[in-house]
Design an enzyme around this catalytic site. Sequence first.
Site, short mmCIF file in Angstrom:
data_model
loop_
_atom_site.label_atom_id
_atom_site.label_comp_id
_atom_site.label_asym_id
_atom_site.label_seq_id
_atom_site.Cartn_x
_atom_site.Cartn_y
_atom_site.Cartn_z
N ASP A 30 109.61 -41.35 71.89
CA ASP A 30 108.34 -41.79 72.47
C ASP A 30 107.22 -41.58 71.45
O ASP A 30 106.45 -42.51 71.13
CB ASP A 30 108.08 -40.97 73.74
N TYR B 194 112.51 -36.69 80.43
CA TYR B 194 112.10 -37.85 81.23
C TYR B 194 112.96 -38.02 82.48
O TYR B 194 112.77 -38.97 83.23
CB TYR B 194 112.20 -39.14 80.41
N LYS C 82 115.30 -31.95 67.32
CA LYS C 82 114.70 -30.62 67.14
C LYS C 82 115.78 -29.56 67.35
O LYS C 82 115.59 -28.59 68.09
CB LYS C 82 113.55 -30.41 68.15
N ASP D 76 109.79 -32.93 63.43
CA ASP D 76 108.46 -32.74 62.83
C ASP D 76 108.45 -33.20 61.38
O ASP D 76 107.50 -33.85 60.92
CB ASP D 76 107.97 -31.30 62.98
#
Length: 422
Positions: free
Chosen positions: A312, A163, A234, A288
């Site tokens: 987000d 971002y 991640k 995930d």
Amino acid sequence: MKHRQNPGNPDTSNMISWDARKRPIVPDRPVIPFIEGDGIGPDIWASTRAVLDGAVKRVYAGGRKISWLEIFAGENAMDRYGRDNPLPEETLSAIRRYGVAIKGPLTTPVGGGFRSLNVALRQALDLYACVRPVRYIEGVPAPVKEPGRLDVVIFRENTEDVYAGLEWPAGSDDARELLTLINARSEAKGGTTVSLESAVGIKPMSRKNTSRLVSMAIQYALEHKRKSVTLVHKGNIMKYTEGAFRDWGYQTAREKYGDLTLTEGELYDRFQGKHPAGRIVIKDRIADAMFQQLLLRPEEYDIIATPNLNGDYLSDAAAAQVGGLGMAPGANIGDCCALFEATHGTAPKYAGQDRVNPGSLILSGVEMLRFLGWDEAAELVVRALKRTVSQRTVTYDLARQMKGAREVRCSEFGAAIVENMG
Ligand code: NAP
């Protein structure tokens, strides 16, 4: 036309100040700036204001009262300050000065200098944490069988990650130049190269900004007697960015809150899985897997700290699990100001129709009252809102999913909540 705000000569007796732990010291009549917002903003703001004022009046009987100050951003700022000025400096300085503010949704002007007004506000005020409490309001239609099992607060890093706005279009000179440099570095180490015709974006993540976010999440967990903080990342794939987020998160917990936290491993090795009172368990999950975990084992999660992009996705997915964005509160918080906001957009097709659900902004107002330490008023709003929903008096979005609902307008929903405070 409304007058411009006058930022000169503020009455400091009505201003919020901050203690050494960055907690607000709140006068009985704080000045709180508000941005109505675009599209449905004026409708949901009118309803929210009536509900918040109603609760404060009922609980404190005039002993406390919010002095609202209108400030401008988006369409109404462009009407007053010029089409090229959707986020005037006066608005930013009012939020900095008064410390706590609330806003409706804002349209991002097409062709303006900003990628998004919301991102610009967060960056200009260094509101580094996007805080999203996700809990179920009894009676709200939800897509899962037991939505009440989920009760988390998500702390999403607001200033870094993909971002940061560092990206270049495919085929541009900048992209080619960057990729040439990156390919040379990678080739020298026997790594892969990418086509010079690719688009490219940068994902910066720093120890400092991770640490302040994780500190805020742990501090919140301690103050609200929550049990765990989960670092969601991640890091299995992006080792030096997301993996570092996890490592810096654990490091912050160890170095700043060593006596007050423990890892999941320590919980089992030293305490045989029995949670010691007053200590926060720090754990981590791959992003995930976390989406599955929130659906399958929601009660194992409490406070979540995560980089920008994961946060987000996760905030909206979690909000959907308990009934959608129409009722999801949000806040952007930094070290010297906090901006509470509805989580949905401006829903332009409903603008001016007095039709939409003001629940998200009302519940953001509830979070604001809690932030001020006005918990009794916050609780009263939540009780009255729950009662209103349980009476099946709801706006169109909930009515279309509820049997036997009485569909009311946005303003009528607010009025019903105020009535239910009795
Ligand atoms: P949106 O404004 O959130 O609206 C999408 C749909 O969500 C609406 O058509 C409506 O669904 C439902 N909805 C949204 N708010 C609702 C409410 N209060 N009550 C009931 N239903 C509600 O998303 P968008 O159309 O993608 O975005 C429109 C503009 O908002 C864009 O300019 C975007 O940049 C901006 N935006 C601003 C913010 C912010 O300020 N924080 C956040 C997101 C988007 P139905 O049609 O099914 O009734």
